[in-house]
Scaffold this active site. Structure first.
Site, PDB file in Angstrom:
ATOM      1  N   SER A 157       0.813  -1.197   0.189  1.00  0.00           N
ATOM      2  CA  SER A 157       0.225   0.026  -0.101  1.00  0.00           C
ATOM      3  C   SER A 157       0.893   1.398   0.029  1.00  0.00           C
ATOM      4  O   SER A 157       0.263   2.470  -0.041  1.00  0.00           O
ATOM      5  CB  SER A 157      -0.950  -0.034   1.283  1.00  0.00           C
ATOM      6  OG  SER A 157      -2.238  -0.545   1.013  1.00  0.00           O
ATOM      7  N   LYS A 160       0.259   3.681  -2.700  1.00  0.00           N
ATOM      8  CA  LYS A 160      -0.844   4.975  -2.715  1.00  0.00           C
ATOM      9  C   LYS A 160      -0.217   6.382  -2.522  1.00  0.00           C
ATOM     10  O   LYS A 160      -0.783   7.397  -2.972  1.00  0.00           O
ATOM     11  CB  LYS A 160      -1.730   4.670  -1.239  1.00  0.00           C
ATOM     12  CG  LYS A 160      -2.652   3.645  -1.539  1.00  0.00           C
ATOM     13  CD  LYS A 160      -3.466   3.414  -0.426  1.00  0.00           C
ATOM     14  CE  LYS A 160      -4.655   2.538  -0.396  1.00  0.00           C
ATOM     15  NZ  LYS A 160      -3.969   0.868  -0.315  1.00  0.00           N
ATOM     16  N   SER A 334      -5.444   4.011   4.329  1.00  0.00           N
ATOM     17  CA  SER A 334      -5.147   3.157   3.348  1.00  0.00           C
ATOM     18  C   SER A 334      -6.443   2.612   2.685  1.00  0.00           C
ATOM     19  O   SER A 334      -6.572   1.401   2.598  1.00  0.00           O
ATOM     20  CB  SER A 334      -4.284   1.811   3.986  1.00  0.00           C
ATOM     21  OG  SER A 334      -3.717   1.421   2.884  1.00  0.00           O
TER      22      SER A 334
END
Length: 497
Positions: A157, A160, A334
């Protein structure tokens, strides 16, 4: 303090108060607004997250707070030796309010000592077979530490961060995503046109996000004004292209990607984290919209897919908060649904195909325009759920540096959206018992066998550092996470300049 899963957007007015970090050398000066007033700092240098947390726990508040040994309560004494409050770490040497003088950001003059501190921690077997790391002085842009920093690993993640930079660069921090109801003239067909806003909500309290209820209220009023009390209801999702289902398949971490959805297609009433999702988000949102119209006495058909023509008249519309707020919510929590939507929005804004591949290509293209080091990088989605994604620690720190660049104020939400250690988002339950709480801000990343952490830290000597730690081949997510946390804590505690 906001709950980790339900970040409320700020008003536009609050975004105008900014803070300046002043370089102690003639290097890269942090621009006004490295973090915003509702980010981690206030004008006195106190971390607002600490203040909010103290209030939430009914602490006496102020700059000093603490816990009794073995409890989460605040002691009534100021004697730290007796278990009373201890001073919260101060940001005064790092950031000062606009127009204030005195304190300055320091540049780290010598990073050699970092190798002795970080090397053994990154060699922890809990971090698996491969590690990549980089630490950069945000004031000067100098890399202070590198461990295979240019090797491309699975970023999970932390992807991102790249998605956020690309979307803000392509669309601008003030861009809003609009959902509208349109009437096809002479047909009695009302089309709910998706604007690619995953934060659209059908809940009674929208908390500042775009409201499907508000849209239905205004649409019903517009129809009644035209003497229409029965309509054919359709929905338009053509802003996005390609398969809706991520390559990981049906998964509680991500709804099928659609230009029209309400509450991220969640079925359990949650506002963040994994949750069961409906299989057809657009149809589900249209049915909810139809029920809201019916409550106003408008007869509606069962909704079906359609495409609004150029002749369609907009009856009503609702818009998301600014993209800056969406980016902050995505990073803090997230949020995979926002990430995939923003990758597609980036593609649509730059003339690409708004699907998984097109979004990934658009993210890479925007980063290339910004002059970022993409050697070895590979993008396949916007969220980092795809195990074929590859990023380097060097690229992640370069992204954070770019977000601090005074030439790119539109990228500041990348920094202000990072979770605060011990207080917000995916770091709310981490760093609660060490000196890094409120000092480290970082995006987490976790897949099976993969753990990552990338963000910023203020070290003991007042250096503002950007860091990225990637690990592959981990066997226990909990022990790997703890190892990364120890590494970030050591960075924040280090007086290595």
């Amino acid at each position: 303090m906001r709950a980790a899963a339900g970040r409320v957007p700020r008003s536009a007015g609050s975004r105008n108060t900014r803070f300046t970090a002043v370089a102690a050398t003639a290097g890269l000066a942090l621009a006004a607004g490295v973090v915003t007033a509702t980010g981690p700092w206030d004008s006195s240098g106190q971390r607002t997250a600490e203040r909010d947390r103290a209030a939430a726990l009914e602490h006496a508040g102020g700059t000093d707070h603490g816990r009794r040994s073995g409890t989460s309560r605040t002691s009534g004494t100021s004697d730290t030796s007796a278990g009373g409050p201890r001073p919260a770490p101060s940001a005064v040497p790092v950031l000062v309010g606009l127009g204030e003088g005195g304190n300055q950001v320091k540049s780290a003059s010598d990073g050699h000592a970092l190798a002795g501190v970080l090397g053994p921690l990154l060699a922890d077997p809990a971090l698996g077979a491969r590690q990549s790391a980089a630490v950069v002085d945000v004031t000067t842009g100098e890399r202070l530490y590198g461990r295979d920093a240019d090797d491309a690993l699975t970023p999970a993640s932390t992807t991102k961060i790249a998605t956020a930079v690309a979307a803000l660069s392509a669309l601008g921090a003030d861009h809003r995503l609009t959902t509208r109801a349109a009437l096809e003239p002479g047909t009695g067909e009302v089309i709910l046109v998706g604007g690619g806003d995953p934060t659209l909500t059908a809940r009674e309290d929208a908390h500042g996000w775009a409201s499907l209820r508000t849209l239905a209220d205004a649409t019903a009023a517009a129809l009644a004004k035209r003497g229409l009390h029965k309509v054919t209801l359709s929905y338009d999702t053509t802003l996005f292209d390609g398969p809706a289902l991520h390559p990981i398949g049906v998964n509680d971490n991500l709804a099928p990607v659609s230009a029209l959805m309400a509450d991220e297609a969640r079925t359990d009433g949650s506002s963040g984290g994994p949750a069961p999702r409906v299989g057809e988000p657009a149809a589900d949102a249209a049915r909810a919209f139809g029920r809201l119209l019916s409550a106003h006495g408008i007869g509606v058909s069962a909704p079906g897919p359609s495409k609004a023509t150029g002749r369609a008249e907009t009856l009503a519309s609702v818009s998301s908060p600014p993209l800056s707020d969406l980016v902050e919510r995505m990073l803090t929590n997230s949020d995979n649904d926002i990430a995939e939507a923003l990758a597609r929005q980036t593609a649509a804004a730059t003339g690409g195909r708004a699907d998984f591949a097109g979004g990934a290509d658009a993210v890479a293209a925007q980063l290339r325009k910004l002059g970022l080091p993409l050697t070895g990088a590979a993008f396949h989605d916007g969220s980092g759920l795809d195990r074929d994604d590859r990023l380097t620690a060097g690229l992640l720190t370069a992204l954070l540096l770019k977000a601090a660049d005074p030439a790119h104020p539109e990228l500041r939400p990348v920094l202000s959206g990072l979770p605060v250690a011990g207080f917000t988002g995916t770091l709310a339950g981490r760093y609660t018992s060490d000196g890094a709480a409120g000092v480290v801000r970082a995006k987490t990343g976790t897949l099976t066998g993969v753990n990552a952490l990338a963000g910023t830290a203020v070290d003991r000597d007042g250096h503002l550092l950007a860091f990225a730690f990637l690990a592959e081949g981990t066997t226990s997510p909990d022990t790997a996470q703890s190892a990364l946390d120890r590494t970030a804590t050591a960075l924040a505690s280090c007086g290595c300049g």
